[in-house]
Design a protein around this motif. Structure first.
Motif, short mmCIF file in Angstrom:
data_model
loop_
_atom_site.label_atom_id
_atom_site.label_comp_id
_atom_site.label_asym_id
_atom_site.label_seq_id
_atom_site.Cartn_x
_atom_site.Cartn_y
_atom_site.Cartn_z
N ALA A 197 0.75 -1.28 0.03
CA ALA A 197 -0.08 0.03 -0.01
C ALA A 197 0.91 1.27 0.03
CB ALA A 197 -1.08 0.22 1.27
N GLN A 198 0.28 2.36 -0.25
CA GLN A 198 0.78 3.82 -0.19
C GLN A 198 0.12 4.47 0.85
OE1 GLN A 198 3.42 5.13 -1.66
NE2 GLN A 198 4.02 3.53 -3.40
N GLU A 199 0.91 5.06 1.96
CA GLU A 199 0.23 5.70 3.08
C GLU A 199 0.48 7.33 2.55
OE1 GLU A 199 0.35 6.93 7.55
OE2 GLU A 199 1.79 5.41 6.85
N THR A 225 -2.43 -0.92 -6.75
CA THR A 225 -2.02 -0.45 -5.29
C THR A 225 -3.26 0.08 -4.21
OG1 THR A 225 0.11 -0.20 -6.13
CG2 THR A 225 -0.22 0.50 -3.88
N ARG A 226 -3.33 -0.31 -3.03
CA ARG A 226 -4.22 0.36 -2.13
C ARG A 226 -3.47 1.63 -1.71
NH1 ARG A 226 -3.40 -5.09 -0.38
NH2 ARG A 226 -5.11 -6.37 -0.53
N ILE A 227 -4.31 2.60 -1.32
CA ILE A 227 -4.27 3.72 -0.41
C ILE A 227 -4.68 3.86 0.84
CG2 ILE A 227 -6.18 4.92 -1.46
CD1 ILE A 227 -2.82 6.64 -0.99
N SER A 228 -3.61 4.09 1.87
CA SER A 228 -3.94 4.28 3.19
C SER A 228 -4.17 5.62 3.49
CB SER A 228 -2.74 3.49 4.04
OG SER A 228 -3.04 3.24 5.31
N GLN A 262 -9.81 -0.49 -2.73
CA GLN A 262 -8.28 0.17 -2.86
C GLN A 262 -7.81 0.91 -1.75
OE1 GLN A 262 -9.84 1.78 -6.77
NE2 GLN A 262 -7.57 1.59 -7.33
N ILE A 292 -7.37 1.76 2.36
CA ILE A 292 -7.16 1.38 3.98
C ILE A 292 -7.52 2.39 4.80
CG2 ILE A 292 -5.64 0.65 5.46
CD1 ILE A 292 -3.94 -0.85 3.36
#
Length: 246
Positions: free
Chosen positions: A29-31, A77-80, A111, A113
């Motif tokens: 993921a990308q925070e 990719t997930r986004i946090s 997608q 978080i």
């Protein structure tokens, strides 16, 4: 949001930092992290926001982050996204508004978080849990951030039942040399595994730390060792570092 609504709030940008899977080389993921005009960290930025407008500013940060990843191209990719527990239930600037923005931009709940910080006292955790049930059913993940540095760690974990627990950097900083930390982290990681909770180690800065965490079965890591937060792009973990860990 209109310019009138955001008038008087500090100027900021959203930076992104990857959570690296050190076993596969993928980005979990990308925070999204708020940064000031001169690169100030999120704490410094939020210190400039009046308490009465914190929920609004949080919502604006999440909106800017979603708009940025839509423009950059998130892919799979997930986004946090960070959210304080007391802001989740806000009828105007809470998580429902963030979901609305995500859908408007064509992003799916799977997608996303939602990271709840443990450095603030948790509000009505059961009401929060009930509110987000429909979105979790559609694939949204919930993370408990700063675990080990907050108020109600174990209690919140049991009531919220998160998908992800992020171990605070205070638990990680001497993991390669301190036997007490090693014993504690190993036990916590094993408990999370039995509960089907994904573990992320935050604040990883050295290869010895990363290798020790890997030996405990912790593959997901975030920190300066892999990449610093970057504005305007979704950074990849450093290839040289990943090569030494895979």
């Amino acid at each position: 949001m209109s310019s009138e609504i955001i008038k008087g709030l500090p100027r900021f940008a959203m930076a992104f930092q990857p959570i690296a899977d050190t076993m596969t080389g993928a980005v979990f993921a990308q925070e999204a992290l708020a940064r000031g005009r001169d690169g100030e960290g999120a704490v410094s930025v939020f210190d400039k926001v009046p308490q009465s407008r914190r929920h609004l500013f949080e919502s604006l940060c999440r909106q800017r982050a979603l708009e940025a990843v839509k423009e950059i191209g998130l892919g799979e990719t997930r986004i946090s996204l960070n959210v304080s527990p007391e802001a989740v239930l806000d009828p105007e600037f809470g998580i429902l508004e963030t979901i609305r923005v995500a859908r408007t931009l064509g992003l799916h709940e799977r997608q996303l978080i939602l990271e709840f910080t443990e450095k603030q006292k948790t509000a009505d955790i059961r009401a929060i849990r009930d509110l987000i049930i429909p979105f979790r059913k559609r694939g949204m993940m919930v993370a408990l951030d700063d675990f080990g540095a907050g108020y109600n760690g174990i209690q919140t974990l049991l009531e919220l039942k998160p998908d992800v627990v992020k171990f605070d950097m205070g638990l990680i900083n001497r993991i390669d040399t301190c036997e007490m930390q090693q014993t504690l982290i190993s036990s916590l990681a094993e408990a999370c595994s039995r509960l089907d909770i994904i573990v992320v180690a935050e604040g990883v800065e050295t290869l010895p730390q990363a290798r020790m965490l890997q030996s405990m079965g912790i593959a997901l890591m975030q920190g300066y060792l892999f990449a610093r937060p970057a504005v305007g792009l979704l950074p990849a973990p450093a290839e040289a570092v990943m090569a030494k860990l895979m």
